[in-house]
Design a protein around this motif. Sequence first.
Motif, PDB file in Angstrom:
ATOM      1  N   GLU A   1      -5.889  21.220  19.057  1.00 58.91           N
ATOM      2  CA  GLU A   1      -6.660  19.973  19.080  1.00 58.91           C
ATOM      3  C   GLU A   1      -5.790  18.744  18.898  1.00 58.91           C
ATOM      4  OE1 GLU A   1     -10.073  20.050  16.363  1.00 58.91           O
ATOM      5  OE2 GLU A   1     -10.212  22.181  16.927  1.00 58.91           O
ATOM      6  N   LEU A   2      -4.896  18.832  17.898  1.00 57.13           N
ATOM      7  CA  LEU A   2      -3.998  17.707  17.654  1.00 57.13           C
ATOM      8  C   LEU A   2      -3.108  17.505  18.877  1.00 57.13           C
ATOM      9  CD1 LEU A   2      -2.967  15.534  15.739  1.00 57.13           C
ATOM     10  CD2 LEU A   2      -1.517  17.241  14.638  1.00 57.13           C
ATOM     11  N   GLN A   3      -2.685  18.617  19.483  1.00 65.89           N
ATOM     12  CA  GLN A   3      -1.823  18.519  20.660  1.00 65.89           C
ATOM     13  C   GLN A   3      -2.561  17.830  21.810  1.00 65.89           C
ATOM     14  OE1 GLN A   3       1.705  19.757  20.883  1.00 65.89           O
ATOM     15  NE2 GLN A   3       1.336  18.107  22.340  1.00 65.89           N
ATOM     16  N   SER A   4      -3.833  18.173  21.986  1.00 65.88           N
ATOM     17  CA  SER A   4      -4.626  17.519  23.042  1.00 65.88           C
ATOM     18  C   SER A   4      -4.702  16.018  22.794  1.00 65.88           C
ATOM     19  CB  SER A   4      -6.051  18.074  23.076  1.00 65.88           C
ATOM     20  OG  SER A   4      -6.036  19.418  23.440  1.00 65.88           O
ATOM     21  N   LYS A   5      -4.891  15.665  21.530  1.00 64.64           N
ATOM     22  CA  LYS A   5      -4.968  14.245  21.166  1.00 64.64           C
ATOM     23  C   LYS A   5      -3.667  13.528  21.531  1.00 64.64           C
ATOM     24  CE  LYS A   5      -7.031  11.542  17.644  1.00 64.64           C
ATOM     25  NZ  LYS A   5      -8.027  11.736  16.592  1.00 64.64           N
ATOM     26  N   MET A   6      -2.539  14.180  21.269  1.00 73.70           N
ATOM     27  CA  MET A   6      -1.236  13.607  21.618  1.00 73.70           C
ATOM     28  C   MET A   6      -1.151  13.391  23.128  1.00 73.70           C
ATOM     29  SD  MET A   6       1.131  12.636  19.617  1.00 73.70           S
ATOM     30  CE  MET A   6       2.710  12.870  20.467  1.00 73.70           C
TER      31      MET A   6
ATOM     32  N   PHE B   1       1.161  22.506  15.843  1.00 75.66           N
ATOM     33  CA  PHE B   1       0.849  23.902  16.193  1.00 75.66           C
ATOM     34  C   PHE B   1      -0.652  24.122  16.315  1.00 75.66           C
ATOM     35  CE2 PHE B   1      -0.482  25.686  12.050  1.00 75.66           C
ATOM     36  CZ  PHE B   1      -0.055  24.681  11.199  1.00 75.66           C
ATOM     37  N   ASN B   2      -1.338  23.024  16.493  1.00 72.93           N
ATOM     38  CA  ASN B   2      -2.787  23.043  16.539  1.00 72.93           C
ATOM     39  C   ASN B   2      -3.205  22.453  17.882  1.00 72.93           C
ATOM     40  OD1 ASN B   2      -5.183  21.305  16.337  1.00 72.93           O
ATOM     41  ND2 ASN B   2      -5.360  22.147  14.266  1.00 72.93           N
TER      42      ASN B   2
ATOM     43  N   MET C   1      10.032  24.504  25.355  1.00 69.13           N
ATOM     44  CA  MET C   1       8.789  25.271  25.355  1.00 69.13           C
ATOM     45  C   MET C   1       9.023  26.752  25.088  1.00 69.13           C
ATOM     46  SD  MET C   1       6.158  23.430  27.879  1.00 69.13           S
ATOM     47  CE  MET C   1       7.406  22.588  28.829  1.00 69.13           C
ATOM     48  N   PHE C   2      10.140  27.249  25.588  1.00 67.06           N
ATOM     49  CA  PHE C   2      10.425  28.664  25.361  1.00 67.06           C
ATOM     50  C   PHE C   2      10.681  28.941  23.879  1.00 67.06           C
ATOM     51  CE2 PHE C   2      11.317  28.210  29.873  1.00 67.06           C
ATOM     52  CZ  PHE C   2      10.585  29.275  30.361  1.00 67.06           C
TER      53      PHE C   2
ATOM     54  N   PHE D   1       5.529  17.292  21.554  1.00 66.74           N
ATOM     55  CA  PHE D   1       5.103  18.335  20.615  1.00 66.74           C
ATOM     56  C   PHE D   1       5.422  17.982  19.169  1.00 66.74           C
ATOM     57  CE2 PHE D   1       6.780  20.135  24.592  1.00 66.74           C
ATOM     58  CZ  PHE D   1       5.556  20.351  25.191  1.00 66.74           C
ATOM     59  N   THR D   2       5.925  16.769  18.958  1.00 69.16           N
ATOM     60  CA  THR D   2       6.313  16.363  17.624  1.00 69.16           C
ATOM     61  C   THR D   2       5.095  16.045  16.765  1.00 69.16           C
ATOM     62  OG1 THR D   2       8.345  15.450  18.484  1.00 69.16           O
ATOM     63  CG2 THR D   2       7.616  14.630  16.342  1.00 69.16           C
TER      64      THR D   2
END
Lengths: 584, 584
Positions: free
Chosen positions: B490-495, B487-488, B198-199, B447-448
């Motif tokens: 919305e897509l991250q929330s979906k993941m 890096f978006n 994360m860092f 995060f992939t």
Amino acid sequence: MYRTHTCGELRIENLGTEVTLSGWVQRIRDLGAMTFVDLRDRYGITQLVVDENTDKSVTEDLEKLGREFVIQAVGIVRERSSKNKNITTGDVEIALKSIQILSPSAVPPFTIQDDTDGGDDLRMKYRYLDLRRTAVRKNLELRAKMAHAIRNYLNTDGFIETETPVLIKSTPEGARDFVVPSRMNPGEFYALPQSPQMFKQLLMVAGFDKYYQIVKCFRDEDLRADRQPEFTQIDCEMSFVEQKDVLETFEGLTRYMFKEVLDIEVDEFPWMPYSEAMEKYGSDKPDTRFEMLINDISEIVKGKNFNVFDSAEYIGAICAKGCAEYTRKQLDGLTNWVKRPQIGAKGLVYVKCNADGTYKSSVDKFYSQEDLQQWAEATGAKAGDLILVMSGDKNHMLDALGALRLEMANQLGLRDKKVFKPLWVVDFPLLEWDEESQRFFAMHHPFTSPKPEDIPLLDTAPGKVRANAYDLVINGVEIGGGSVRIFNSELQSKMFDLLGFTKEQAETQFGFLMNAFKYGAPPHAGIAFGFDRLVSLFAGLDTIRDVIAFPKNNSGRDVMNDAPAAIAKEQLDELNLILNIKEK
Amino acid sequence: MYRTHTCGELRIENLGTEVTLSGWVQRIRDLGAMTFVDLRDRYGITQLVVDENTDKSVTEDLEKLGREFVIQAVGIVRERSSKNKNITTGDVEIALKSIQILSPSAVPPFTIQDDTDGGDDLRMKYRYLDLRRTAVRKNLELRAKMAHAIRNYLNTDGFIETETPVLIKSTPEGARDFVVPSRMNPGEFYALPQSPQMFKQLLMVAGFDKYYQIVKCFRDEDLRADRQPEFTQIDCEMSFVEQKDVLETFEGLTRYMFKEVLDIEVDEFPWMPYSEAMEKYGSDKPDTRFEMLINDISEIVKGKNFNVFDSAEYIGAICAKGCAEYTRKQLDGLTNWVKRPQIGAKGLVYVKCNADGTYKSSVDKFYSQEDLQQWAEATGAKAGDLILVMSGDKNHMLDALGALRLEMANQLGLRDKKVFKPLWVVDFPLLEWDEESQRFFAMHHPFTSPKPEDIPLLDTAPGKVRANAYDLVINGVEIGGGSVRIFNSELQSKMFDLLGFTKEQAETQFGFLMNAFKYGAPPHAGIAFGFDRLVSLFAGLDTIRDVIAFPKNNSGRDVMNDAPAAIAKEQLDELNLILNIKEK
């Protein structure tokens, strides 16, 4: 492909080229007929332009942009009409053909520029945004450059960088350890290293000859202004060396760093005995950028019926050049300053050396002009100078005068951050007596060798034994310290005795090192530099926090990601732990 | 001064010089009229000689010496009568004038030489003595050299080495965290990083553009053969890049390392989709030093009334070149090998391709010579080769054939440690379904990024979505892996949804990263290499333990200094903890 060039790369030679840039929107200026966008990345800023010739769709896209949006821009490099000499790309601009928003941005909580409007707390919470500011990033770039220069120097000199474990054994000596419960070994804990001290000594026993490591160390201390629970050390050890070999090697490294990183040639480092540092500077980390030495004037001021001085163990004075014109208010201010609890002096006596050769002091009742003339001679004061005198317990007054010396230098602007005055402080006492626990503590650490000529004193006057220990001090900051080590089990046992360890305690804590010494230990010595402090000194900063990417606050918290935090009960169970929080 | 030269330094040019050497006594040979002492340090071995011309006192001192004593020796460099071509100082010897014992040594528990008589446990307990052995120290020297080469390459390429915190926040995803109780924040814990994932992503949000760090990481796992609770990672991240940019950069680094460290030119790295690796090599880390590919022969072997094959989901075969002469005993051995629980196959069918063009198989009852000829064609088997066939559940059989393939290559000596075959395995599945918990797990990490063309499948067939993830595999070893990141927000929330996180969980665990993404996150991607494995591969070793100065055993213990260990009750009290050891 996201970019053909970075935002710091384009020059007049690139005129006419179609380029693709990606970066952050620093600023948008809408001048009606033309709109300018400053696009920023790590490498610089490039100006994007929309004018009457630009396709209308681009103008529309532009309206969606805000500060800190990440965009990709395509356009043609052209010459700027009004050049900007402040940035490397200032001769050119990009006539936009298209832009694409890669990532929008909410309005940032503070402005991302050198002079930000964000307070400390806000900038720590949004550290990832603070790091976008060029000034902050430059500190981290300096840090990386310095680490690499150190490695280059030490590798070339035959040092082997060797990683030592982070999960080690807890030792009660020194500061408090952070501990790590072991799930696989119930009831047992690792500790995080306060330094790799024992491992580097073992590497010497192993014949590694020259070891170094740039390594994280950990101390669970109540955090003061310039401390972090985790910090980075340049940790070194050498075999078959004496003190002067170590000092030569690391003076070489330090001078190389000044030259390589700051392009500064520094003089040879003087060696100053600890006793001299204390007597003349009131500190074991003297700031030698300026003189203003402390003078012991006890002999010449006693016997004049001034009871305060007559009853004092020690009377010391400094001479502040050119301060004879200090006002009553300024002098009262200094008196209050030394009376603060941090300094704890009872008062401050002053002597103004007037331009006409007369003296004016706060103790004129007791001292004649001839007496005061003697004071001036003893402190080297000339007409126009101010002599400041304190009296009391000697060690306390040396501390106080040392602090006052720094305060006066601050007031006089003598502590120029662009001037660097390194020196070695040597001949530290081996032991410190602790009144509370009525025992000796090792001033450096329990493996420090006494000076050979002082070894007989170990039995008769341990407090007087000097150590083969040394500190590198630059501008009043202790950058590093080290010592020649004991490599003989008998002498080491004697040290443990002096430090009040029972045989069992010594065996439990240091047994494996003592055992190692039984199999042929070479003479060895070492040093460790505080890397954070060194970088902060080179960067001209006042705190190490600014040279750490993700620092913690004074409660040891990372306010950005809210660590430490509670963990799940399952985790505690697996570790065989129960929380026992006391009610407040 | 302890030495004028090291023990690896003197040459024929130094004849006649008086020198002082320091080091360890490797060996003493008393030949009556003459006595030879081999003196060793990190740099080499120099022969010291006492003969009839030597002062008698030296001879007497010599009698006190034993193996591993640390001595200082003074003498004159002279030419050897019988030269030793095996050591760099073999042309000269030192005619002794005096010696001084710096440190005696007890008899070491094993001999300090390349072929030692010490067992693993003994050598771990006395690791500082094991490290004296040249072969062991060389591994650590190689490690240091590799770290420096990596830094040179990445610094030159504009990467900023940035230290990230070791005391971070615990996240339940991934392996088990080591935790560190916080004294200043009662009831709360830090975690040690499993990686700075994360860092490094935050550093990209911060605009660092190119980050790397050679960094210790920690996993509290039950230790298998080649795992350590703390290990070292080459951790990297880049902004405004696509997969191919990352692969090019780190292929460049890897090729540079081979050239710089081993003087080996390696070919361009092929890209192999995960599915191909699994189908042809039965592994996501294929050893491509040899062929022996897995062939799906399901279609051609079914329908001949051999029930085992007819009822199987999958029948696969490999062709072992030149193994047609394997004896009954060897074939039984292989059959038992695949039946072991680790492989778990039901049996093994073989076909010998005889020199005369006929076939002999274990299933001759069901298959004609023509049938077997088809098998040979499908597997590329020629006269003299052996075809090995397994049948069953497809995924299981691919695993089993992959393992058998490696075993046959071992038997045939096809896994030459001096040959290096790197490749990129790409297009990994994004998600893995876990039967037990009935949820998807991120195959790489949460995060992939999915491959853009597969994003629609996220809603319809998440298990089929391929990731922009990649592994560097060399000789069947996974050296590193990484991915293009989401890096978006919305897509991250979906993941996070797909991974079964509630909004609150996602917020608690990753909220600060998601928040950071709201302020303009650049497209970014990264990779991490297992540094211990890379060094071990370069050194031609089978375990990472040999490239770590002070490794831990399979119970996570440092047997040398007996860590972890119990800590004092006062320490527990300060940390607000109570031990809760269950009786066994």
